[in-house]
Design an enzyme around this catalytic site. Structure first.
Site, mmCIF file in Angstrom:
data_model
loop_
_atom_site.group_PDB
_atom_site.id
_atom_site.type_symbol
_atom_site.label_atom_id
_atom_site.label_comp_id
_atom_site.label_asym_id
_atom_site.label_seq_id
_atom_site.Cartn_x
_atom_site.Cartn_y
_atom_site.Cartn_z
ATOM 1 N N TYR A 33 -54.232 37.112 79.970
ATOM 2 C CA TYR A 33 -54.254 37.294 81.414
ATOM 3 C C TYR A 33 -52.851 37.263 81.986
ATOM 4 C CZ TYR A 33 -53.285 32.339 82.481
ATOM 5 O OH TYR A 33 -52.693 31.111 82.607
ATOM 6 N N LYS A 150 -50.023 34.460 76.415
ATOM 7 C CA LYS A 150 -50.720 34.017 77.632
ATOM 8 C C LYS A 150 -52.213 34.301 77.507
ATOM 9 C CE LYS A 150 -50.060 33.967 82.680
ATOM 10 N NZ LYS A 150 -49.660 32.541 82.772
ATOM 11 N N GLU A 182 -44.224 21.641 78.702
ATOM 12 C CA GLU A 182 -44.326 22.304 80.005
ATOM 13 C C GLU A 182 -45.432 21.667 80.807
ATOM 14 O OE1 GLU A 182 -45.223 26.438 79.248
ATOM 15 O OE2 GLU A 182 -46.586 25.908 77.619
ATOM 16 N N LEU A 206 -44.854 28.833 77.202
ATOM 17 C CA LEU A 206 -45.031 30.179 77.745
ATOM 18 C C LEU A 206 -43.682 30.726 78.180
ATOM 19 C CD1 LEU A 206 -47.105 32.353 78.643
ATOM 20 C CD2 LEU A 206 -46.996 31.315 80.913
#
Length: 286
Positions: A33, A150, A182, A206
């Site tokens: 996505y 992702k 993260e 990411l």
């Protein structure tokens, strides 16, 4: 008025949108996505999101259902049809619906499923949290190893959000081997002295599109950037901290595990980077 969404080539009201119960995104989280921000009716950093989408699809040997040119047209059409001034466009592509549930990938000719929808967020760039900062907790990073892709495998980040909520915080920073990877839906940074510190790119995090832009703007503004892992202890002892994402832009972090970071208020580096990011991104929005 119904929100208009896009499903496999068709624009339709959201209450009429359906996909197969055999879709692999539903059964296996076998999909990717992207979320693109909209400010003043224009798409922010679309090219970056499109490039990362293609990389995610390639890493999973997944077919691309539309060209990036067509994808841009779909994004713009949804923004127009839903009268979005400030908001988000969500895109999801899955490996499609096979004839039955099977762990093995379906035939490569199986059409991918592509879904897009908008979210209306008036005043997206004027979030009150940008002036007060957010609070985070630290949690163990229990995600799979390919965080650079992702994917829609977001159960653990969702659990992390709920852990934070239960602790009276806004978000969680995930920690592996003592170092912050993260946030649940953002990249994490600390500032010590005149240096911005954030984890280097790898499979561990990411490859944030907003991250890339913010670091580029920081360097152009003669700010010192150091890409390396940092510990929870370093974060708590930092002068300031912040996160970046497509939906929050640059958001200051003022507390971690109930301990104030710096003065416990948003710092000047995060404030300046948010200002620069919004100003420059609006110039190149399409």
């Amino acid at each position: 008025m119904s929100r208009i969404v896009y499903v496999n080539g068709t624009y339709l009201p959201d209450e009429q949108a359906t996909i197969s119960i055999f879709d692999r995104g539903f059964l296996f989280a076998d999909g990717v996505y992207e979320v693109t921000s909209v400010l003043d009716g224009k798409l922010i950093d679309f090219d970056g999101h499109a490039t990362r989408l293609q990389r995610s699809l390639s890493e999973l040997d997944m077919n691309t259902p539309v060209t990036m040119e067509t994808l841009l047209e779909i994004n713009r059409e949804l923004v127009a049809r839903n009268d979005i001034t400030d908001g988000l466009v969500y895109l999801q592509i899955t490996r499609g619906a096979a004839a039955d549930r099977d762990f093995a990938f379906p035939d490569p000719d199986t059409p991918p499923t592509i879904v897009l929808f908008t979210q209306n967020k008036p005043g997206l760039a004027d979030s009150p949290a940008a002036k007060t900062g957010i609070k985070v907790i630290s949690i163990e990073d229990q995600r799979w190893g390919r965080r650079d892709i992702k994917t829609v495998q977001l159960l653990y980040p969702s659990m992390g959000k709920m852990m934070a909520k239960a602790a009276g915080a806004d978000d969680a920073w995930m920690v592996e081997d003592g170092a912050v990877t993260e946030g649940t839906s953002n990249n994490a940074y600390i500032v010590k002295g005149n240096t911005i510190i954030t984890r280097q790119l790898s499979h561990d995090i990411l490859h944030g599109i907003t991250r890339a832009a913010v670091l580029r703007f920081a360097r152009e503004a003669q700010m010192k950037v150091e890409e390396r892992a940092f510990t929870v202890e370093e974060a708590k002892a930092a002068d300031e901290a912040f996160v970046t994402s497509a939906s929050s832009f640059v958001m200051p972090v003022v507390e971690m595990d109930d301990a104030p970071i710096g003065t416990g208020t948003p710092g000047p580096v995060a404030a300046r980077l948010r200002e620069i990011y919004l100003e420059e991104s609006r110039k190149t929005a399409i």
